[in-house]
Design a protein around this motif. Structure first.
Motif, mmCIF file in Angstrom:
data_model
loop_
_atom_site.group_PDB
_atom_site.id
_atom_site.type_symbol
_atom_site.label_atom_id
_atom_site.label_comp_id
_atom_site.label_asym_id
_atom_site.label_seq_id
_atom_site.Cartn_x
_atom_site.Cartn_y
_atom_site.Cartn_z
ATOM 1 N N ARG A 61 -6.446 -13.408 4.851
ATOM 2 C CA ARG A 61 -7.778 -13.624 4.281
ATOM 3 C C ARG A 61 -8.563 -12.325 4.199
ATOM 4 N NH1 ARG A 61 -10.339 -18.131 7.929
ATOM 5 N NH2 ARG A 61 -12.110 -17.764 6.534
ATOM 6 N N ARG A 62 -8.484 -11.517 5.279
ATOM 7 C CA ARG A 62 -9.345 -10.336 5.326
ATOM 8 C C ARG A 62 -8.845 -9.215 4.412
ATOM 9 N NH1 ARG A 62 -14.383 -10.777 5.691
ATOM 10 N NH2 ARG A 62 -15.477 -9.414 7.158
ATOM 11 N N LEU A 63 -7.553 -9.049 4.264
ATOM 12 C CA LEU A 63 -7.046 -8.033 3.339
ATOM 13 C C LEU A 63 -7.414 -8.384 1.905
ATOM 14 C CD1 LEU A 63 -3.518 -7.316 4.882
ATOM 15 C CD2 LEU A 63 -5.562 -5.874 5.016
ATOM 16 N N ASP A 64 -7.374 -9.674 1.576
ATOM 17 C CA ASP A 64 -7.829 -10.107 0.247
ATOM 18 C C ASP A 64 -9.312 -9.808 0.059
ATOM 19 O OD1 ASP A 64 -5.400 -10.960 -0.659
ATOM 20 O OD2 ASP A 64 -5.808 -13.100 -0.424
ATOM 21 N N ASP A 65 -10.120 -10.088 1.100
ATOM 22 C CA ASP A 65 -11.565 -9.851 1.014
ATOM 23 C C ASP A 65 -11.869 -8.394 0.658
ATOM 24 O OD1 ASP A 65 -12.242 -12.454 1.578
ATOM 25 O OD2 ASP A 65 -12.597 -12.092 3.724
ATOM 26 N N PHE A 66 -11.086 -7.473 1.237
ATOM 27 C CA PHE A 66 -11.337 -6.048 1.024
ATOM 28 C C PHE A 66 -10.535 -5.484 -0.147
ATOM 29 C CE2 PHE A 66 -12.932 -6.440 5.345
ATOM 30 C CZ PHE A 66 -14.043 -5.606 5.324
ATOM 31 N N GLY A 67 -9.796 -6.320 -0.856
ATOM 32 C CA GLY A 67 -9.026 -5.858 -1.992
ATOM 33 C C GLY A 67 -7.892 -4.937 -1.615
ATOM 34 N N LEU A 68 -7.320 -5.133 -0.426
ATOM 35 C CA LEU A 68 -6.243 -4.260 0.061
ATOM 36 C C LEU A 68 -4.886 -4.897 -0.186
ATOM 37 C CD1 LEU A 68 -7.896 -3.234 3.450
ATOM 38 C CD2 LEU A 68 -7.573 -1.762 1.448
ATOM 39 N N PRO A 69 -3.812 -4.098 -0.301
ATOM 40 C CA PRO A 69 -2.465 -4.658 -0.458
ATOM 41 C C PRO A 69 -2.176 -5.670 0.655
ATOM 42 C CG PRO A 69 -2.432 -2.286 -0.787
ATOM 43 C CD PRO A 69 -3.817 -2.615 -0.304
ATOM 44 N N ASN A 70 -1.617 -6.810 0.280
ATOM 45 C CA ASN A 70 -1.504 -7.925 1.214
ATOM 46 C C ASN A 70 -0.077 -8.458 1.272
ATOM 47 O OD1 ASN A 70 -1.879 -10.262 2.761
ATOM 48 N ND2 ASN A 70 -3.874 -10.673 1.838
ATOM 49 N N PRO A 71 0.653 -8.224 2.386
ATOM 50 C CA PRO A 71 2.034 -8.696 2.491
ATOM 51 C C PRO A 71 2.145 -10.127 3.018
ATOM 52 C CG PRO A 71 1.503 -7.404 4.411
ATOM 53 C CD PRO A 71 0.262 -7.404 3.551
ATOM 54 N N PHE A 72 1.009 -10.773 3.304
ATOM 55 C CA PHE A 72 1.053 -12.052 4.009
ATOM 56 C C PHE A 72 1.107 -13.270 3.088
ATOM 57 C CE2 PHE A 72 -0.735 -9.042 6.996
ATOM 58 C CZ PHE A 72 -0.031 -9.327 8.145
ATOM 59 N N HIS A 73 1.087 -13.058 1.790
ATOM 60 C CA HIS A 73 1.112 -14.203 0.882
ATOM 61 C C HIS A 73 2.520 -14.742 0.669
ATOM 62 C CE1 HIS A 73 -3.062 -14.529 -0.361
ATOM 63 N NE2 HIS A 73 -3.125 -13.195 -0.398
ATOM 64 N N ASN A 74 3.478 -13.865 0.546
ATOM 65 C CA ASN A 74 4.828 -14.301 0.180
ATOM 66 C C ASN A 74 5.843 -14.178 1.316
ATOM 67 O OD1 ASN A 74 3.984 -14.774 -2.534
ATOM 68 N ND2 ASN A 74 4.109 -12.562 -2.904
ATOM 69 N N ALA A 75 5.654 -13.219 2.209
ATOM 70 C CA ALA A 75 6.634 -13.005 3.282
ATOM 71 C C ALA A 75 6.480 -14.059 4.372
ATOM 72 C CB ALA A 75 6.459 -11.610 3.871
ATOM 73 N N GLN A 76 7.591 -14.620 4.815
ATOM 74 C CA GLN A 76 7.553 -15.596 5.901
ATOM 75 C C GLN A 76 7.411 -14.924 7.255
ATOM 76 O OE1 GLN A 76 11.013 -18.091 5.577
ATOM 77 N NE2 GLN A 76 10.163 -19.263 3.872
ATOM 78 N N GLU A 77 7.808 -13.676 7.340
ATOM 79 C CA GLU A 77 7.729 -12.960 8.609
ATOM 80 C C GLU A 77 7.320 -11.520 8.347
ATOM 81 O OE1 GLU A 77 11.135 -12.045 11.693
ATOM 82 O OE2 GLU A 77 10.360 -14.085 11.964
ATOM 83 N N VAL A 78 6.262 -11.084 9.038
ATOM 84 C CA VAL A 78 5.770 -9.714 8.901
ATOM 85 C C VAL A 78 5.750 -9.097 10.291
ATOM 86 C CG1 VAL A 78 3.855 -8.235 8.192
ATOM 87 C CG2 VAL A 78 4.346 -10.351 6.913
ATOM 88 N N LYS A 79 6.659 -8.179 10.543
ATOM 89 C CA LYS A 79 6.690 -7.502 11.839
ATOM 90 C C LYS A 79 5.748 -6.295 11.849
ATOM 91 C CE LYS A 79 9.767 -10.021 14.026
ATOM 92 N NZ LYS A 79 11.055 -9.501 14.491
ATOM 93 N N SER A 80 5.499 -5.736 10.661
ATOM 94 C CA SER A 80 4.583 -4.608 10.548
ATOM 95 C C SER A 80 4.110 -4.504 9.103
ATOM 96 C CB SER A 80 5.252 -3.302 10.984
ATOM 97 O OG SER A 80 6.288 -2.942 10.085
ATOM 98 N N PHE A 81 2.989 -3.819 8.891
ATOM 99 C CA PHE A 81 2.498 -3.570 7.533
ATOM 100 C C PHE A 81 1.626 -2.327 7.557
ATOM 101 C CE2 PHE A 81 -0.829 -5.985 9.507
ATOM 102 C CZ PHE A 81 -2.017 -5.560 8.935
ATOM 103 N N LYS A 82 1.248 -1.850 6.388
ATOM 104 C CA LYS A 82 0.485 -0.611 6.292
ATOM 105 C C LYS A 82 -0.866 -0.830 5.612
ATOM 106 C CE LYS A 82 4.199 2.855 6.237
ATOM 107 N NZ LYS A 82 3.636 3.697 7.331
ATOM 108 N N ILE A 83 -1.842 -0.093 6.064
ATOM 109 C CA ILE A 83 -3.100 0.079 5.339
ATOM 110 C C ILE A 83 -3.213 1.584 5.106
ATOM 111 C CG2 ILE A 83 -5.605 -0.155 5.362
ATOM 112 C CD1 ILE A 83 -5.322 -2.554 7.190
ATOM 113 N N GLY A 84 -3.018 2.012 3.875
ATOM 114 C CA GLY A 84 -2.875 3.431 3.597
ATOM 115 C C GLY A 84 -1.596 3.929 4.253
ATOM 116 N N GLN A 85 -1.671 5.011 4.990
ATOM 117 C CA GLN A 85 -0.511 5.544 5.714
ATOM 118 C C GLN A 85 -0.528 5.131 7.191
ATOM 119 O OE1 GLN A 85 2.119 7.161 4.223
ATOM 120 N NE2 GLN A 85 0.978 6.440 2.419
#
Length: 475
Positions: free
Chosen positions: A110-134
């Motif tokens: 929800r919050r990454l969408d709010d800020f218009g940031l790349p969002n890996p949580f919509h399609n992936a069933q499992e996210v062990k890590s992700f990036k905001i910028g570098q």
């Protein structure tokens, strides 16, 4: 402008407003948890060698449900990644990894969408890590502490082991924070972390969250058991009615609407409404009557062995059709049968007294354990000490105990009984209770359970064919 262009402009204005909210000094309505985190991070001071010389090393956020603690943690991660860091590592911890899927996955989505940031949580069933910028954010659970990190976030730290926290704090280079509902009355966080000078502490409730929805607020308010305005909460977290602590005999007027609706819940309200430390949900021993002395009736003893770090608990025990009585006689590790036999003699346990003993396979070293302890006690004259025969599950016997009124002698070991009573609870997996107790805060209750088993099941096979040694037990 076209409808699409208007929508795009509205989205950009909304994101600009949210970004403004990440800097509290810009005047946007801010959750106090977020403001506290922001100030703690931005006020840190380091010397030329990278040693912290001013500000907090970490922060504890204690509070009620929906006070915005976790949401503020998500926002501070976004702030760090957008305004402070270029290439950092942020580790987030929970008791188990799977719990992220029902909590922080949705918050970040929800919050990454709010800020218009790349969002890996919509399609992936499992996210062990992700990036905001570098900057990289890792999810860690199941007792894993990972490698070094710049920032660490302990989500619901009440359920995280101290050993994990210690390892993470040692490897955390800049700052850590933790949030929790205070559903324990005794915890290593309170004893070993909160009282440190380099730790910031903030307690909040849902009333201080400017972004809580009406539905969320009403749900919490529905648990209030007392009429609003008739009682007060002190700055130290004490509940008072007419200037005296609220207890069974000093109760404020009831909240008639909630009581009638069946939603009033005193313990839930204390923890999740007022953000106060209290007995947790799923508590096993809810009711215990304190007495001044053990009744003058036939009794036995029960012993839960404890070696090195666990306490050896001996209780004096008696029971009738409607009541259980016990008195704690020891609560400290006892390594050998010789020490235990000597202790028995010192407090007046007689050689022919029946002692129902622990039968778990606990070992402190080669040839040491419950078998050796019982055998050693027998050899030293306590011939009626025996390993309890566990004929049913732990919960079976705990539920059997709870059908009777339980009385405990309030002696010098009172604080240990109180601590275990307030923290012995049903185990949860992914937030859902299962019909098993946790394997903590159970030393006294294990001993009492052995006394109850001894009283209510045929243990004569332990002794052979002569049941006369069970003269004090009424089957």
């Amino acid at each position: 402008m076209s409808d699409e262009e208007l929508q795009e402009l509205e989205d950009l204005l909304r994101i600009d407003t949210l970004l403004d909210g990440l800097i509290p000094d810009w005047g946007v309505l801010t959750n106090p948890n977020y403001k506290f985190l922001y100030d703690a991070i931005t006020n840190q001071q380091y010397d030329e060698y990278g040693t912290l010389i001013g500000g907090y090393r970490g922060v504890l956020l204690e509070g009620s449900s929906r006070s915005g603690k976790t949401w503020s943690g998500v926002d501070i991660i976004i702030f760090l990644c957008l305004y402070v860091e270029k290439r950092c590592t942020i580790n987030i911890y929970r008791e188990t990894y799977n719990e992220f899927k029902t909590t922080l996955y949705d918050d970040f989505k929800r919050r990454l969408d709010d800020f218009g940031l790349p969002n890996p949580f919509h399609n992936a069933q499992e996210v062990k890590s992700f990036k905001i910028g570098q900057n990289t954010i890792f999810f860690l659970g199941d007792g894993k502490h990972g490698g070094g990190c710049d920032y660490a976030f302990f989500n619901e730290i009440m359920h995280i082991k101290k050993s994990v926290f210690d390892q993470v704090e040692m490897r955390c280079r800049k700052f850590w924070w933790a949030d929790y509902n205070p559903s324990f009355t005794d915890h290593w966080v309170f004893d070993n972390v909160q009282n440190r000078d380099d730790i910031g502490f903030l307690r909040t409730t849902f009333r201080q969250n400017p972004h809580i929805t009406v539905q969320e607020r009403n749900k919490i308010l529905s648990s209030e058991p007392w009429k609003p305005g008739t009682y007060k909460v002190t700055i130290d977290g004490d509940l008072l009615y007419k200037g005296k602590p609220i207890d069974d005999k000093n109760q404020p007027p009831p909240h008639l609407v909630n009581v009638k609706a069946g939603t009033a819940d005193e313990e839930y309200w204390k923890i999740y409404g007022l953000g106060l430390r209290g007995a947790m949900k799923g508590l096993i021993i809810k009711h215990l009557t304190w007495i001044d002395k053990f009744p003058d009736i036939a009794h036995t003893y029960a012993n839960d062995f404890g070696f090195t770090t666990d306490p050896n608990v001996l209780v004096k025990y008696a029971e009738d059709e409607h009541n259980i009585w016990f008195e704690p006689l020891s609560y400290q590790p006892i390594e050998t049968d010789a020490e235990l036999a000597s202790f028995y003699e010192s407090i007046g346990v007689l050689p022919d007294d029946v002692i129902a003993c622990d039968s778990a396979d606990k070992y402190t070293g080669e040839n040491k354990g419950t078998v050796e302890m019982v055998s050693g006690l027998n050899d030293r004259g306590f011939e009626n000490a025996y390993k309890i025969k566990k004929t049913n599950s732990v919960m079976y016997w705990l539920n059997s105990m709870k059908r009777k009124k339980i009385h405990c002698v309030k002696n010098h070991l009172y604080k240990h009984v109180k601590k275990e009573k307030e923290n012995y609870k049903i185990k949860e997996i992914n937030g859902k209770p299962i019909n098993q107790p946790i394997d903590k805060y159970n030393h006294i209750w294990d001993a009492v359970r052995y006394g109850h088993i001894s009283h209510n099941s045929d243990q004569t096979t332990v002794y052979g064919t002569d049941p006369s040694v069970l003269k004090n037990i009424n089957f």
